[in-house]
Structure formats: structure tokens, C-alpha cells
Write a protein that holds these residues in place. Structure first.
Motif, PDB file in Angstrom:
ATOM      1  N   ILE A  50      40.248  42.091  34.359  1.00  0.00           N
ATOM      2  CA  ILE A  50      40.789  41.815  35.692  1.00  0.00           C
ATOM      3  C   ILE A  50      42.250  41.392  35.567  1.00  0.00           C
ATOM      4  O   ILE A  50      42.622  40.723  34.617  1.00  0.00           O
ATOM      5  CB  ILE A  50      39.942  40.712  36.412  1.00  0.00           C
ATOM      6  CG1 ILE A  50      40.416  40.446  37.825  1.00  0.00           C
ATOM      7  CG2 ILE A  50      39.913  39.434  35.608  1.00  0.00           C
ATOM      8  CD1 ILE A  50      40.177  41.561  38.795  1.00  0.00           C
ATOM      9  N   ASP A  51      43.048  41.802  36.537  1.00  0.00           N
ATOM     10  CA  ASP A  51      44.440  41.358  36.612  1.00  0.00           C
ATOM     11  C   ASP A  51      44.469  40.013  37.322  1.00  0.00           C
ATOM     12  O   ASP A  51      43.813  39.832  38.351  1.00  0.00           O
ATOM     13  CB  ASP A  51      45.276  42.351  37.427  1.00  0.00           C
ATOM     14  CG  ASP A  51      45.527  43.632  36.664  1.00  0.00           C
ATOM     15  OD1 ASP A  51      45.319  43.638  35.440  1.00  0.00           O
ATOM     16  OD2 ASP A  51      45.925  44.625  37.297  1.00  0.00           O
ATOM     17  N   LYS A  62      46.874  37.045  39.113  1.00  0.00           N
ATOM     18  CA  LYS A  62      48.183  36.667  39.655  1.00  0.00           C
ATOM     19  C   LYS A  62      48.385  35.180  39.361  1.00  0.00           C
ATOM     20  O   LYS A  62      47.489  34.517  38.845  1.00  0.00           O
ATOM     21  CB  LYS A  62      48.190  36.918  41.167  1.00  0.00           C
ATOM     22  CG  LYS A  62      47.959  38.361  41.545  1.00  0.00           C
ATOM     23  CD  LYS A  62      49.236  39.120  41.358  1.00  0.00           C
ATOM     24  CE  LYS A  62      48.987  40.605  41.462  1.00  0.00           C
ATOM     25  NZ  LYS A  62      50.161  41.367  41.063  1.00  0.00           N
ATOM     26  N   MET A  68      40.159  47.814  39.742  1.00  0.00           N
ATOM     27  CA  MET A  68      40.503  47.891  38.320  1.00  0.00           C
ATOM     28  C   MET A  68      39.928  49.193  37.757  1.00  0.00           C
ATOM     29  O   MET A  68      38.968  49.718  38.302  1.00  0.00           O
ATOM     30  CB  MET A  68      39.881  46.713  37.562  1.00  0.00           C
ATOM     31  CG  MET A  68      40.414  45.361  37.937  1.00  0.00           C
ATOM     32  SD  MET A  68      42.119  45.139  37.442  1.00  0.00           S
ATOM     33  CE  MET A  68      41.989  45.203  35.659  1.00  0.00           C
ATOM     34  N   THR A  90      46.832  40.078  32.517  1.00  0.00           N
ATOM     35  CA  THR A  90      45.542  40.765  32.519  1.00  0.00           C
ATOM     36  C   THR A  90      44.600  40.140  31.506  1.00  0.00           C
ATOM     37  O   THR A  90      45.010  39.848  30.382  1.00  0.00           O
ATOM     38  CB  THR A  90      45.738  42.249  32.178  1.00  0.00           C
ATOM     39  OG1 THR A  90      46.737  42.777  33.040  1.00  0.00           O
ATOM     40  CG2 THR A  90      44.458  43.026  32.381  1.00  0.00           C
ATOM     41  N   ALA A  99      45.708  41.637  46.564  1.00  0.00           N
ATOM     42  CA  ALA A  99      45.978  40.253  46.173  1.00  0.00           C
ATOM     43  C   ALA A  99      46.458  39.361  47.339  1.00  0.00           C
ATOM     44  O   ALA A  99      46.002  38.223  47.449  1.00  0.00           O
ATOM     45  CB  ALA A  99      46.970  40.211  45.021  1.00  0.00           C
ATOM     46  N   VAL A 149      44.793  46.058  42.611  1.00  0.00           N
ATOM     47  CA  VAL A 149      44.829  44.594  42.622  1.00  0.00           C
ATOM     48  C   VAL A 149      46.072  44.078  43.348  1.00  0.00           C
ATOM     49  O   VAL A 149      45.992  43.165  44.172  1.00  0.00           O
ATOM     50  CB  VAL A 149      44.766  44.046  41.180  1.00  0.00           C
ATOM     51  CG1 VAL A 149      45.029  42.554  41.168  1.00  0.00           C
ATOM     52  CG2 VAL A 149      43.399  44.318  40.580  1.00  0.00           C
ATOM     53  N   GLU A 152      45.784  51.589  29.926  1.00  0.00           N
ATOM     54  CA  GLU A 152      47.153  51.066  29.932  1.00  0.00           C
ATOM     55  C   GLU A 152      48.105  52.005  29.217  1.00  0.00           C
ATOM     56  O   GLU A 152      49.222  52.223  29.671  1.00  0.00           O
ATOM     57  CB  GLU A 152      47.182  49.680  29.303  1.00  0.00           C
ATOM     58  CG  GLU A 152      46.248  48.749  30.062  1.00  0.00           C
ATOM     59  CD  GLU A 152      46.870  47.422  30.434  1.00  0.00           C
ATOM     60  OE1 GLU A 152      47.574  46.876  29.586  1.00  0.00           O
ATOM     61  OE2 GLU A 152      46.625  46.959  31.567  1.00  0.00           O
TER      62      GLU A 152
END
Lengths: 66, 265
Positions: free
Chosen positions: B124-125, B127, A2, B101, A63, A59, A19
């Protein structure tokens, strides 16, 4: 992974602008020059600028291995 | 002792001002007080209820600690705690490729005076099927203890410089730049390209830090103004620049008072 919350060198909060920076320089249909975007966001020092310019979100890549 | 303060730039989180007359030791004292002695809130303890994200608990804790929290001066005492919570879940299973997010703005505090100063810092992202649920204690402490409690960012000072005319430039002299940074005190108003009067304070950005742009075809002499300092103050948002300077001066004062009381015979 991140984006860092703060600049490693001076402690300025750079995560705040990530962002918008990403959107305007990489995801927009008409990407802008990162230099101009950073100036516009008010990130003046080169220590803070490198934090955003050199960042890559990972991420999505890590993931699947969780 | 009275000090004269003139603002050159004055924003909420950023300020530039000239203060005089003060010794270098006192100027440095203020700078150090701004960095080390002004307390701000910062998350210090995190209780993780659920963390199924791709980052470890400790990594999340570090990121949360770095988020600046607003700290109204005078309302809290050193060591006071405020509890914040954050609960964000990833998107539903149907939208498996999507990401949700968790932002600093998702932190909810039990005290309305303390809130994240910046709301768009990604924590943090997440899912699908991932969730971050935490409870955190923010504590009021000083920068001396940990840099995350530091209210000031890149706080510094430099001498005020006075620009004086030193005659015309030779016609065939090299066209070299004359770079100066910070703030100058006007000493050659008749040669400046803009209207100016003697003693004006001019930020060097207005002429691109190059004296040649402001005084074309003149030789110039720069001298440090004795006992005058240009401070540049920037904060991370936990306090305004004004509050930071006032609090720092206040902490210096209370130290002085304490010392005077301690050594009384």
C-alpha cells in the motif's frame, strides 16, 4: 487502486515487477516500449501482461477523500 | 517403477523436463499434486494495530495473503504458524506530497527460514500521517485449501512429439507455417538447419515454434511419443521448481503407501 499482487488468471506474482515496469515505460525520460519491457521482465503469458498494461494507480486520486 | 527424466530447461523457479515412461493418469497425478498437495506458507490471519491508509483492513489482508513466503520443505508440519510483522509510516508532514510505499520486503518474520520470496510487491502507498502496523500469522497449508497456498503456477504437461521426415515439399506449395509448441523429439536430423542427432530433445522456442524454420523445404510428420510427457513447471518462489516436483512425487508416494496399508488383508 494498488497493482494486483498476482495475475488473476494464472496466479503468477506480477506486483513484483510493477514499479520497474512503470518506471521504464511511463516515468523514464526515454520511455521504452511496454512490449519489450514485459519480455525483458520475463512476463510471457498474455494473462499476466494485461495485469500490468491495464493497471492505473489510484491512491493519489482517492487519498484526499479519506 | 523407474522413470527417466531429461531436463530441457532448468532454472530456479522454472523448469521443463521430459519424463517417461508414464501413463497419462500418472502424469496428471503429478500435476495435480504440484498444485493441490504441496504445502506452502501464506499469511492467513492479520491483526491490525493501526491502519490509516486508504485501503480497508480486509483489502490489505488479502494482498498480504497473496505474497509468497519461502517454505523450506521438511522443516515444518501442516498447520504450523509463523508470525510476521510490518510497520511502515508515511513520510513526515513537511513532505506532504510524497508517498512512502509499504513493500512485501518490509515484512519481518520471527523465523528466519520464512521470508517473502519477492521483496518488491507494493502492499500500500502511504501518504503523510498514514501508518500501517500489523501482525500476521502465516500458516502452512495446501493449495486444496486456498489458492494462496499453491506453490506451482501454470503447471502443465503435454505429449512429447516426434518429428519425422515425410519427403520434400512441392515447389509451388503454399508457404504455410507449421506451428508446434513444447518440446519435440528429433527424428529428421539430416534435414535440420542446426546440428542434431536422432532422439535429441529440442524446445520449440529455439525455432520460433515454427517447424518451417528448422526444416525448410521438407514435409514433416508429427506423432505423439507414447508414454512420454513434457512438463512445464513454474513456481511462485515459495519453493524451487525442483523442490516442488520432488514434494509432489513424495506426496503421491505417501498416498500410495497409505492406500497399500489400508487395503492389506
Amino acid at each position: 487502486m494498488m497493482v494486483p499482487v498476482r495475475c488473476f488468471t494464472c496466479g503468477n506474482v506480477v506486483g513484483e515487477h510493477w514499479e520497474e515496469f512503470k518506471q521504464r515505460t511511463r516515468e523514464a525520460d526515454d520511455p521504452e516500449d511496454p512490449e519489450k519491457v514485459l519480455d525483458d521482465l520475463g512476463i510471457d503469458r498474455h494473462c499476466c501482461r494485461r495485469m500490468l498494461v491495464s493497471h492505473k494507480d489510484l491512491v493519489d486520486i482517492v487519498a484526499p477523500y479519506q | 517403477m523407474e522413470y527417466e527424466v531429461q531436463f530441457v530447461e532448468h532454472g530456479d523457479r522454472e523448469a521443463r523436463f521430459v519424463a517417461r515412461p508414464m501413463t497419462p493418469a500418472f502424469a496428471n497425478g503429478i500435476r495435480r499434486a504440484m498444485l493441490a498437495d504441496v504445502p506452502t506458507f501464506s499469511i492467513d490471519t492479520v491483526r491490525v494495530i493501526e491502519n490509516s491508509s486508504v485501503m480497508f483492513d480486509e483489502q490489505i489482508g488479502l494482498r498480504l495473503g497473496l505474497v509468497p513466503l519461502t517454505t523450506p520443505p521438511g522443516e515444518f508440519e501442516h498447520g504450523d504458524e509463523v508470525t510476521l510483522s510490518l510497520d511502515v509510516s508515511g513520510p513526515d508532514r513537511e513532505a506532504a506530497a510524497e508517498t512512502r510505499t509499504a513493500y512485501s520486503g518490509d515484512l519481518v518474520a520471527n523465523d528466519p527460514m520464512v521470508e517473502p520470496a519477492d521483496e518488491n510487491v507494493p502492499v500500500i502507498d502511504l501518504k503523510s500521517d498514514q501508518r500501517l502496523q500489523i501482525e500476521a500469522d502465516a500458516v502452512l497449508d495446501v493449495g486444496q485449501e486456498h489458492a494462496k497456498h499453491q506453490g506451482g503456477v501454470a503447471v502443465g504437461y503435454r505429449h512429447l512429439q516426434r518429428v519425422e521426415d515425410a519427403g520434400p515439399r512441392g515447389e509451388f506449395d503454399d508457404d504455410e507455417t507449421r506451428i508446434v509448441r513444447g518440446v519435440i523429439e528429433e527424428g529428421a536430423p539430416e534435414h535440420a538447419v542446426t546440428d542434431a542427432s536422432d532422439g535429441d530433445l529440442v524446445a520449440t522456442e529455439t525455432f520460433d515454434n515454427n517447424l518451417r524454420n528448422r526444416y525448410p523445404d521438407r514435409e514433416l510428420e508429427l506423432t505423439d511419443v507414447e508414454e512420454a510427457f513434457v512438463f512445464h513447471v513454474e513456481t511462485d518462489g515459495s519453493l524451487s521448481a525442483d523442490q516442488l516436483v520432488e514434494e509432489a512425487a513424495g506426496s503421491l508416494r505417501s498416498r500410495g503407501v497409505e492406500l497399500a496399508e489400508a487395503v492389506q488383508l
